[in-house]
Structures are given as C-alpha cells and as structure tokens.
Design a protein around this motif. Structure first.
Motif, PDB file in Angstrom:
ATOM      1  N   UNK A 197      -8.974   7.127 -15.381  1.00 16.51           N
ATOM      2  CA  UNK A 197      -9.464   5.888 -15.815  1.00 16.51           C
ATOM      3  C   UNK A 197      -8.294   5.018 -16.469  1.00 16.51           C
ATOM      4  N   UNK A 198      -7.310   5.917 -16.885  1.00 16.79           N
ATOM      5  CA  UNK A 198      -6.099   5.262 -17.178  1.00 16.79           C
ATOM      6  C   UNK A 198      -5.153   4.724 -16.287  1.00 16.79           C
ATOM      7  N   UNK A 199      -5.295   4.686 -15.096  1.00 20.60           N
ATOM      8  CA  UNK A 199      -4.950   4.206 -13.912  1.00 20.60           C
ATOM      9  C   UNK A 199      -5.198   2.728 -13.876  1.00 20.60           C
ATOM     10  N   UNK A 200      -6.362   2.393 -14.505  1.00 18.71           N
ATOM     11  CA  UNK A 200      -6.628   1.168 -14.550  1.00 18.71           C
ATOM     12  C   UNK A 200      -5.298   0.445 -15.457  1.00 18.71           C
ATOM     13  N   UNK A 201      -5.111   0.899 -16.254  1.00 14.44           N
ATOM     14  CA  UNK A 201      -4.215   0.281 -17.304  1.00 14.44           C
ATOM     15  C   UNK A 201      -2.791   0.448 -16.692  1.00 14.44           C
ATOM     16  N   UNK A 202      -2.501   1.396 -15.988  1.00 13.90           N
ATOM     17  CA  UNK A 202      -1.177   1.549 -15.322  1.00 13.90           C
ATOM     18  C   UNK A 202      -1.249   0.437 -14.326  1.00 13.90           C
ATOM     19  N   UNK A 203      -1.879  -0.172 -13.576  1.00 11.00           N
ATOM     20  CA  UNK A 203      -1.804  -1.225 -12.731  1.00 11.00           C
ATOM     21  C   UNK A 203      -1.309  -2.302 -13.447  1.00 11.00           C
ATOM     22  N   UNK A 204      -1.969  -2.790 -14.591  1.00 15.70           N
ATOM     23  CA  UNK A 204      -1.448  -3.881 -15.310  1.00 15.70           C
ATOM     24  C   UNK A 204      -0.140  -3.889 -15.816  1.00 15.70           C
TER      25      UNK A 204
ATOM     26  N   UNK B 211       9.744  -9.826 -15.520  1.00 18.80           N
ATOM     27  CA  UNK B 211      11.119 -10.403 -15.386  1.00 18.80           C
ATOM     28  C   UNK B 211      11.765 -10.668 -14.115  1.00 18.80           C
ATOM     29  N   UNK B 212      11.640  -9.970 -13.323  1.00 19.59           N
ATOM     30  CA  UNK B 212      12.529 -10.190 -11.882  1.00 19.59           C
ATOM     31  C   UNK B 212      11.559 -11.172 -11.175  1.00 19.59           C
ATOM     32  N   UNK B 213      10.468 -11.001 -11.122  1.00 16.98           N
ATOM     33  CA  UNK B 213       9.253 -11.900 -10.235  1.00 16.98           C
ATOM     34  C   UNK B 213       8.304 -12.576 -11.298  1.00 16.98           C
ATOM     35  N   UNK B 214       8.686 -13.672 -11.842  1.00 21.90           N
ATOM     36  CA  UNK B 214       7.826 -14.546 -12.691  1.00 21.90           C
ATOM     37  C   UNK B 214       6.687 -15.011 -12.001  1.00 21.90           C
ATOM     38  N   UNK B 215       6.886 -15.037 -10.668  1.00 18.15           N
ATOM     39  CA  UNK B 215       5.453 -15.285  -9.874  1.00 18.15           C
ATOM     40  C   UNK B 215       4.276 -14.709  -9.882  1.00 18.15           C
TER      41      UNK B 215
ATOM     42  N   UNK C 111       0.304 -14.853 -12.064  1.00 10.48           N
ATOM     43  CA  UNK C 111      -1.041 -15.074 -11.622  1.00 10.48           C
ATOM     44  C   UNK C 111      -1.764 -13.906 -11.638  1.00 10.48           C
ATOM     45  N   UNK C 112      -0.950 -12.751 -10.703  1.00 12.80           N
ATOM     46  CA  UNK C 112      -1.697 -11.453 -10.656  1.00 12.80           C
ATOM     47  C   UNK C 112      -1.866 -10.740 -11.767  1.00 12.80           C
ATOM     48  N   UNK C 113      -1.007 -10.906 -12.888  1.00 13.44           N
ATOM     49  CA  UNK C 113      -1.221 -10.330 -14.169  1.00 13.44           C
ATOM     50  C   UNK C 113      -2.253 -10.993 -15.130  1.00 13.44           C
ATOM     51  N   UNK C 114      -2.506 -12.262 -14.859  1.00 11.73           N
ATOM     52  CA  UNK C 114      -3.602 -13.270 -15.487  1.00 11.73           C
ATOM     53  C   UNK C 114      -4.722 -12.631 -15.035  1.00 11.73           C
ATOM     54  N   UNK C 115      -4.790 -12.272 -13.472  1.00  9.74           N
ATOM     55  CA  UNK C 115      -5.967 -11.784 -12.893  1.00  9.74           C
ATOM     56  C   UNK C 115      -6.667 -10.647 -13.090  1.00  9.74           C
TER      57      UNK C 115
ATOM     58  N   UNK D  52       3.327 -13.301 -22.996  1.00  7.56           N
ATOM     59  CA  UNK D  52       4.314 -13.189 -21.604  1.00  7.56           C
ATOM     60  C   UNK D  52       4.402 -14.511 -20.963  1.00  7.56           C
ATOM     61  N   UNK D  53       3.010 -15.126 -20.777  1.00 10.40           N
ATOM     62  CA  UNK D  53       2.682 -16.267 -20.173  1.00 10.40           C
ATOM     63  C   UNK D  53       3.857 -17.395 -20.646  1.00 10.40           C
ATOM     64  N   UNK D  54       3.750 -17.420 -22.142  1.00  9.60           N
ATOM     65  CA  UNK D  54       4.608 -18.377 -22.764  1.00  9.60           C
ATOM     66  C   UNK D  54       5.896 -18.119 -22.720  1.00  9.60           C
ATOM     67  N   UNK D  55       6.413 -17.063 -22.417  1.00  7.77           N
ATOM     68  CA  UNK D  55       7.788 -16.732 -22.153  1.00  7.77           C
ATOM     69  C   UNK D  55       8.276 -17.054 -20.872  1.00  7.77           C
ATOM     70  N   UNK D  56       7.382 -16.886 -19.914  1.00  7.82           N
ATOM     71  CA  UNK D  56       7.679 -17.330 -18.652  1.00  7.82           C
ATOM     72  C   UNK D  56       7.631 -19.021 -18.519  1.00  7.82           C
ATOM     73  N   UNK D  57       6.675 -19.434 -19.158  1.00  7.47           N
ATOM     74  CA  UNK D  57       6.813 -20.702 -19.442  1.00  7.47           C
ATOM     75  C   UNK D  57       8.058 -21.598 -19.925  1.00  7.47           C
ATOM     76  N   UNK D  58       8.662 -20.786 -20.972  1.00  7.97           N
ATOM     77  CA  UNK D  58       9.914 -21.288 -21.521  1.00  7.97           C
ATOM     78  C   UNK D  58      11.036 -20.913 -20.623  1.00  7.97           C
ATOM     79  N   UNK D  59      11.125 -20.231 -19.597  1.00  6.25           N
ATOM     80  CA  UNK D  59      12.030 -20.068 -18.611  1.00  6.25           C
ATOM     81  C   UNK D  59      13.209 -19.188 -19.274  1.00  6.25           C
TER      82      UNK D  59
END
Length: 183
Positions: free
Chosen positions: A51-58, A66-70, A73-77, A131-138
C-alpha cells in the motif's frame, strides 16, 4: 526453523477498546492469518506494505519538480486512495487476501495505521499546495529546499506506517507533524 503454517504459534489476540483485556481472534481472523503466512500480508497485523507504494509514487513526482516543474500537473493529479481500492487495482499476487484481511486487521494496528495514512494524505495535500506556490514564484532553490524537506517528512510518516504494518503501534501526533511543516 520453519514450521508448517498449521504449526505456527497463534498471533496475539486483539485487545478490547479499553486496552485492558485481551480477546481471542475470530475464526475468520485466524484463517486469514494462516493464509497470510508466506504472502505479502503481515500475519500479525493483516496489513501489507505494498500500500505504501501509492505514496512512493507521489514522493517520486515531488522530487522531480525542481528539475522538471512541468511535472506539477502530474503531482496535482495524484489523489489519496483508500487501502482496499489500492489493492483492487494492484497487480500483486496476494491482492485479494490484502483486500479481505484489511477488514480483520486488529484494532490495535488498524486504528494507528488509518490515522497515519490520514496524516500522510493531509501532509501530501499541504505539500502540493506549498510546492505549487514555489513553482509559481519561479524560485528553483526554494523549491528544491522545500521538496527535500517535505519529502523527508512524508517519508518519515511512511516509515511509521511501515512499522505499524510490521507490528508497531507507534504513531506521530498531529501537532508534531504540524510543527515539522511549519503550521
């Protein structure tokens, strides 16, 4: 020494809600314990670490930000998934056993496990917002520092959940978690 499953010692009985008397496990629970022998389901707790694999994914997705802010969307999904639902879509061989056993997991493990899972879900939601706010701040360095810190805290809670799955009854208090994330 490996004993046949029919000769294994009985698991400790579940305690009552007051925690001062021990009650024997039901025949269904005992049968599940025997079926769990040699499977991915812990014989004592009747819970499975898969079950913990579900959390490992996110967490992996968060660590990519940090390397791929794009990837935001996947994180938020990502969405929390109840234990039994996780196994319904799982490919592990013991998924049906994991689904069935969950309803028979002793309260002394199931309650702290469910509490910890709720804490992980809450922490992930807060982390995604931050983290979404951090991405938005650039600000890539701030993003990197927050990802590292939040991932560590999530992993610490996952370690607590893993410990419960393996027989520990220790949890983290919500205020302890809130202090760690600055709430």
């Amino acid at each position: 020494m490996n004993l046949p499953s029919t000769m294994l010692p009985a698991a400790p009985p579940a305690s009552d809600p007051a925690g001062d008397r021990l009650e024997p496990d039901s025949p269904a629970t005992e049968a599940l314990r025997q079926r769990a022998h040699g499977s991915n389901v812990n014989e004592q707790t009747l819970l499975a670490t898969d079950y913990l694999n579900h959390f490992n994914e996110v967490v992996m997705l968060l660590e990519m930000l940090p390397d791929m802010p794009e990837m935001l969307g996947d994180v938020k999904a990502w969405q929390p998934k109840p234990y039994q639902d996780h196994f319904r879509t799982s490919t592990i061989a013991d998924k049906e056993l994991a689904i069935e056993a969950y309803d028979h997991a002793p309260k002394r493990y199931r309650e702290p496990f469910d509490l910890t899972v709720n804490q992980i879900n809450r922490l992930i939601a807060v982390s995604i917002q931050r983290l979404e706010a951090d991405v938005g701040r650039g600000e890539p360095e701030l993003l990197r520092a927050n990802v590292k810190s939040l991932s560590r805290i999530i992993q610490r809670l996952m370690d607590v959940a893993g410990g419960i799955i393996h027989g520990s009854q220790k949890t983290m208090a919500q205020d302890e978690i809130d202090n760690m994330i600055g709430h």
